[in-house]
Design an enzyme around this catalytic site. Structure first.
Site, PDB file in Angstrom:
ATOM      1  N   GLU A 162      -4.670   5.198  -9.727  1.00 24.86           N
ATOM      2  CA  GLU A 162      -5.814   4.938  -9.797  1.00 24.86           C
ATOM      3  C   GLU A 162      -7.358   5.802  -9.371  1.00 24.86           C
ATOM      4  O   GLU A 162      -7.731   6.178  -8.420  1.00 24.86           O
ATOM      5  CB  GLU A 162      -6.109   4.168  -8.768  1.00 24.86           C
ATOM      6  CG  GLU A 162      -4.505   2.107  -8.682  1.00 24.86           C
ATOM      7  CD  GLU A 162      -5.231   1.967  -7.848  1.00 24.86           C
ATOM      8  OE1 GLU A 162      -6.015   1.540  -6.957  1.00 24.86           O
ATOM      9  OE2 GLU A 162      -4.967   0.512  -8.063  1.00 24.86           O
ATOM     10  N   GLU A 201       1.661  -2.470 -11.605  1.00 27.07           N
ATOM     11  CA  GLU A 201       0.633  -2.530  -9.728  1.00 27.07           C
ATOM     12  C   GLU A 201       0.313  -4.032 -10.899  1.00 27.07           C
ATOM     13  O   GLU A 201      -0.813  -4.117 -11.562  1.00 27.07           O
ATOM     14  CB  GLU A 201      -0.116  -2.066  -9.027  1.00 27.07           C
ATOM     15  CG  GLU A 201       0.525  -0.935  -8.293  1.00 27.07           C
ATOM     16  CD  GLU A 201      -0.354  -0.046  -7.876  1.00 27.07           C
ATOM     17  OE1 GLU A 201      -1.422  -0.949  -6.684  1.00 27.07           O
ATOM     18  OE2 GLU A 201      -0.810   1.663  -7.476  1.00 27.07           O
TER      19      GLU A 201
HETATM   20  O1  AHR Z   1      -0.493  -2.640  -3.586  1.00 31.10           O
HETATM   21  C1  AHR Z   1      -1.804  -1.613  -2.926  1.00 31.10           C
HETATM   22  C2  AHR Z   1      -2.550  -0.602  -2.748  1.00 31.10           C
HETATM   23  O2  AHR Z   1      -3.622  -1.398  -4.388  1.00 31.10           O
HETATM   24  C3  AHR Z   1      -2.718   0.019  -4.145  1.00 31.10           C
HETATM   25  O3  AHR Z   1      -1.605   1.366  -2.651  1.00 31.10           O
HETATM   26  C4  AHR Z   1      -3.664   0.212  -4.815  1.00 31.10           C
HETATM   27  O4  AHR Z   1      -3.105   1.673  -5.701  1.00 31.10           O
HETATM   28  C5  AHR Z   1      -3.755  -0.653  -5.314  1.00 31.10           C
HETATM   29  O5  AHR Z   1      -5.625  -0.417  -5.339  1.00 31.10           O
END
Ligand code: AHR
Length: 492
Positions: free
Chosen positions: A173, A296
């Site tokens: 990110e 994610e």
């Molecule tokens: O999953 C929680 C957070 O969400 C992670 O650390 C990040 O990559 C995303 O913003």
């Protein structure tokens, strides 16, 4: 009656087993307590890793595990997590709750977890607060077999032979917690860092670039244009929130049909995201060499009342099972480009497959969906055709059924189906073309309550039930899908 045609003679590519991947982060009680209890813990463990969790993950055949974050990755300095545990520095986990990170779980422990569970390691490097040199040395430490300061250090720390490491992501990110960079800047940084992520011996690193946040199509465009040739994969992050309001995302267990509907609608948005990002990637990479990794995904609600807001701990209900089933169907159906996904996070955080409390452990409804969908791993996607009826609520409408189908190497056909409607069953007439099958078996996950979930007092409240075996005549059979259910069928 809904007609669903499965065309076994139209194969659409292999469903990479890594689509069923997971994500572990130094966040809340994921690593510490959930996975790592330490060698001296009264909780039964192998080299400090909980035995109950190892067994549950082995049963799931988790193909790949991402670590150490998330936002944590861009603050992680790997040298803090090697060597004798007592001399590892203690630091503050600034992102997640401001708690002490004692670094007792580091590189060696992560590879041990992967060995014990059979998962392929996927490591996320630090670009936001790290250096090229630090990343270069980590790769050397993990994968170099010759004489070098890093491989010597690894040997001194008890690991003679290098590990095999395929998947490595360069930053997390970086448009946000990983440094708030512009895509043009990150694209250049990615190229620079990737240059020093070396292939030692026969270890070939699959280099993944930080991709976009949900619909940031400009990020994908710039990354593919400026660095597409330097990467093997591009990641995408998208979380399902019932509302668009980060300050009040809604409860994980206390919700009505309004929240049920919005959650499923926002989950279905993954179809548009994957389609549009893939379309951009197709322009720069028509051969589809570069994989899209949704590394994610999952639901994100308010934390459980009374828990540390920085730990992101939430319960998991039948609604989460539907979210998992829908997303996995979308990923299967896009397996030409989507070749890995990692639900967040594996234990005790967001849409977890496992929850723990002291020495107790439970499997969530999401765990059961991953278990039921295992049949799709490495199978070939089949073409399906059906007109999904609508699920209309509050003058809005979404498709009521989600489906995907595959054929495995034993010629068994697997169909996964979600019925999104909470109050009505769906009659489906199946027509199989291009293959001969005589019987259908399967299982269903459902309940009479949309917020049904497992607790440490009632850990089997939501679990799959077998479907009565049926025969297939001339490729045809019929089935009534239960309301709010996930069903997986096997035809043989
Ligand atoms: O999953 C929680 C957070 O969400 C992670 O650390 C990040 O990559 C995303 O913003």
């Amino acid at each position: 009656m809904i007609k669903l045609q499965i065309n076994a003679d139209i194969k659409k590519g292999v469903i990479n087993r890594n689509i069923y991947g997971h994500f572990s982060e130094h966040l809340g009680r994921c690593i510490y307590e959930g996975i790592w209890v330490g060698k001296d813990s009264p909780v039964p463990n192998t080299d400090g890793i909980r035995n109950d969790v190892i067994e549950a993950l082995k049963k799931l055949k988790i193909p790949v595990l991402r670590w150490p974050g998330g936002c944590f990755a861009d603050e992680y300095h790997w040298k803090d997590g090697i060597g004798p545990a007592e001399s590892r520095p203690k630091m503050v986990n600034t992102h997640w709750g401001g708690v002490v990170e004692d670094n007792s779980f580091g590189t060696h422990e992560f590879f041990r977890l992967c060995e014990l569970t059979g998962a392929e390691p996927y490591i996320n490097g630090n670009v936001g607060s790290g250096t090229v040199h630090e990343m270069q040395e980590w790769i050397e430490y993990m994968t170099f077999d010759g004489l070098s300061p890093m491989s010597n250090q690894r040997k001194q720390n008890g690991r003679e032979k290098p590990w095999k490491l395929k998947y490595f992501c360069i930053g997390n990110e970086n448009w946000g917690c990983g440094g708030n960079m512009r895509p043009e800047y990150y694209a250049d940084e990615f190229r620079r860092y990737a240059t020093y992520v070396r292939n030692f011996g026969d270890n070939k690193v699959f280099k993944i670039a930080c991709g976009p946040n949900d619909h940031n199509y400009d990020w994908t465009e710039v990354l593919m244009r400026e660095a597409g040739k330097n990467m093997d994969g591009l990641s995408l992050h998208y979380y399902t929130l019932p509302t668009k309001n980060w300050a009040d995302k809604g409860s994980s267990t206390e919700f009505d049909e309004t929240y049920w509907f919005k959650t499923l609608k926002n989950t279905l948005y993954m179809e548009e995201l994957v389609t549009k990002h893939s379309t951009i990637m197709d322009r720069y990479d028509p051969e589809k060499r570069v994989a899209l990794l949704v590394d994610e995904w999952g639901t994100w609600y308010n934390v459980e009342p009374g828990t540390n807001p920085g730990f992101l701990f939430q319960q998991n209900t039948l609604r989460d099972a539907l979210v998992a089933g829908i997303n996995l169907n979308i990923f299967n159906n896009h397996c030409d480009r989507v070749r890995m996904t990692n639900i967040a996070q594996i234990v005790n955080v967001l849409q977890s497959v496992i929850l723990t409390e002291g020495s107790k452990m439970l499997l969530t409804p999401t765990y059961h969906v991953f278990d039921m969908y295992q049949a799709h791993m490495d199978a070939e996607l089949l073409h399906t055709a059906f007109d999904a009826p609508g699920y209309t609520f509050d003058s809005d409408s979404i498709p009521a059924i989600s489906a995907s189908a595959s054929i495995d190497s034993n010629h068994k056909i697997h169909i996964s189906l979600c019925n999104l409607k909470p109050d009505s069953s769906a009659d489906i007439s199946f027509e199989l073309r291009g293959a001969d099958c005589s019987r259908v078996s399967g299982s269903v996950l459902s309940s009479s309550a949309m917020n049904a979930h497992n607790t440490f007092e009632a850990p089997e409240n939501v679990k799959p039930a077998a479907i009565k075996e049926m025969s297939v005549k001339n490729g045809k059979f019929e089935l009534k899908l239960q309301p709010m259910s996930v069903t997986v069928l096997t035809l043989e």
